[in-house]
Every structure is written in structure tokens, then in C-alpha cells.
Write a protein that holds these residues in place. Structure first.
Motif, PDB file in Angstrom:
ATOM      1  N   GLN A  62      21.066  -0.753  -7.753  1.00  9.52           N
ATOM      2  CA  GLN A  62      21.578   0.612  -7.739  1.00  9.52           C
ATOM      3  C   GLN A  62      22.112   0.972  -6.357  1.00  9.52           C
ATOM      4  O   GLN A  62      23.181   1.587  -6.225  1.00  9.52           O
ATOM      5  CB  GLN A  62      20.485   1.595  -8.145  1.00  9.52           C
ATOM      6  N   GLN A 113      25.464  -0.691  -5.930  1.00  5.85           N
ATOM      7  CA  GLN A 113      26.531   0.020  -6.624  1.00  5.85           C
ATOM      8  C   GLN A 113      26.955   1.270  -5.857  1.00  5.85           C
ATOM      9  O   GLN A 113      28.146   1.577  -5.748  1.00  5.85           O
ATOM     10  CB  GLN A 113      26.076   0.379  -8.040  1.00  5.85           C
ATOM     11  N   THR A 114      25.965   1.982  -5.319  1.00 11.62           N
ATOM     12  CA  THR A 114      26.275   3.177  -4.532  1.00 11.62           C
ATOM     13  C   THR A 114      27.089   2.822  -3.296  1.00 11.62           C
ATOM     14  O   THR A 114      28.068   3.507  -2.956  1.00 11.62           O
ATOM     15  CB  THR A 114      24.967   3.876  -4.110  1.00 11.62           C
TER      16      THR A 114
END
Length: 257
Positions: free
Chosen positions: A75, A78-79
Motif C-alpha cells: 500500500q 502504491q501511494t
């Protein structure tokens, strides 16, 4: 036998790992390099065998400097990738180029995709040029009493570069577009000037150094700024060329040229 210096860890926390990559070290294994050629990802796996590292961006093998990875957290990766896409990651480089550059400027010159004919033999050659923007300012000039071609002296500039986009070899290609190719660039540079630095300064590398990354932490919502000066070899060269203090050149315009 590997004689490259070890990477330096500049910053780390539970989700980020930021390193200083030496010039000459691959980021990933490459099929065009001999088997077991050292690479940065392999070094990370040796140092942190329990972690998985997500690559956020790349540096050319010949380029040294600041490079960031996300550790374990998809995550967060992805950020961070979205920050790169949105141009919210700010990168700063130093380079030495042939000739005397203007005090500052921006290069807005679309670049065609550089195809690797070995790795991508069937990729299309017909893709349109992609937007590419680079901002720069000159920190120093030097004139050397060494003839090159028909010129009795050789002139060079120390340039701080901030690419707005991230195309392959963007800085190298944009500075060549300005007729100021990078010293040590064997693909986009000029052989006579590369040879001058080999013969007179025993320099056998590309003079392109990633010196700073600035972005928003993926979880803590704080600005992260990580910087590193060029390595000792490059700083010794800069001192010989009359640029012993990079920070003073950055902060004081009167000292730059």
C-alpha cells in the motif's frame, strides 16, 4: 572482483529505505550484464533478508546518488508510485557539462522513447514523443588551459538540475539538446571531453549525481527530504575545478560564475 564502494543508508523507517548508490552499481540484475554482477537490490536482500523491497524509481548504472525503496508494504508502494505520477516527488541532481551554460533555464522538449533493441526487440518504434521538462541553474563555470579540437581551451559548467518529468536518460538527452552534453556520458556525450577528464583527472565515470529527494511520507503525512553530497572522488574533482563548497554555490549567487 567487486571494487565498488558499499551503498550508504541515508534514511530508514518501517516502510522506507533511502540509499546512496555508488556510480557503476546496477539497481537490479540485468540480463545484459554478466551473471552475479553486483546490484543494489541484491545488496539490500543480503543486508535485510526478511524484507521485500519495492522499487520506486531508478538511477542509471553510471549515475550515483539518492534512491528510494519501500520495504514490505504494498500500500505504501502504491501511494509513493502515485506521488511520482502526480509529480509530487521532487528530485535534484548535479552534473558537469561541456561549455558555459546560461545562469538558469527550463528545457521543455518532448523525448521519443529510448528503445533497448536487445531487451525489447519487438517493441514499437512509432510511439509519439512524450512530454519532458527539466529546470536547471548554473552553479559554476571553469576554463581549463587544455586544447580540445580547434579550441585552445576547454570550458565546463557545474549545473544543478531538477527534472519535472522522469523520462529515460532525460537529463542527459536534454543537456545534449542544449549542446551541453554531460562529461563522462558515453552514449549522449562527446568523446573528446570524456577523454580529457580521463587523461587529466583520471576520471572514469559519468558526472551525474542525484543529490536530493523530497516527498510526502506515505503514512505520517510529513515532508521527507533526504540529501547527500557527491562522493569523495567527485568532491575532490570539484575542488580542483574551483568548486570546493557546493552549498555555498547554491546559496550565494555571487560565487557561482
Amino acid at each position: 572482483m567487486n571494487t565498488l564502494p558499499e551503498p550508504d543508508i541515508l534514511y530508514q523507517d518501517d516502510v522506507l529505505m533511502i540509499l546512496h548508490k555508488p556510480a557503476g552499481l546496477l539497481v537490479h540484475p540485468s540480463w545484459i550484464a554478466p551473471a552475479r554482477t553486483p546490484n543494489l537490490v541484491g545488496w539490500l536482500k543480503q543486508q535485510f533478508p526478511a524484507d521485500t523491497f519495492h522499487t520506486l524509481h531508478r538511477l542509471d548504472r553510471a549515475t550515483s546518488g539518492v534512491i528510494a525503496f519501500v520495504r514490505n508494504d504494498k500500500q505504501a508502494a502504491q501511494t509513493m508510485h502515485q506521488q511520482f505520477i502526480d509529480r509530487r516527488v521532487h528530485k535534484t541532481y548535479l552534473c558537469v557539462v561541456r561549455g558555459w551554460t546560461d545562469p538558469e533555464g527550463s528545457i521543455d522538449y518532448p523525448l521519443t522513447q529510448e528503445k533497448d533493441h536487445f531487451a525489447e526487440p519487438f517493441a514499437s518504434d512509432s510511439k509519439p514523443p512524450q512530454e519532458a521538462v527539466t529546470h536547471y541553474r548554473t552553479l559554476g563555470h571553469v576554463e581549463l588551459p587544455i586544447p580540445v579540437g580547434r579550441y585552445p581551451v576547454a570550458r565546463y559548467s557545474l549545473v544543478e538540475v531538477k527534472p519535472e518529468t522522469g523520462r529515460k536518460h532525460q537529463i542527459r538527452r536534454h543537456m545534449k539538446h542544449l549542446l551541453h552534453p554531460l562529461v563522462g556520458d558515453t552514449k549522449h556525450g562527446e568523446g573528446r571531453h570524456n577523454r580529457l577528464f580521463r587523461e587529466h583527472f583520471d576520471l572514469h565515470r559519468l558526472l551525474l549525481m542525484a543529490t536530493e529527494l523530497r516527498f510526502e511520507h506515505p503514512y505520517e503525512l510529513k515532508q521527507v527530504k533526504v540529501s547527500a553530497p557527491p562522493d569523495d572522488e567527485v568532491m575532490a574533482l570539484f575542488a580542483r575545478l574551483g568548486w570546493p563548497d557546493i552549498e555555498q554555490l547554491r546559496e550565494n549567487p555571487d560565487l557561482r560564475c
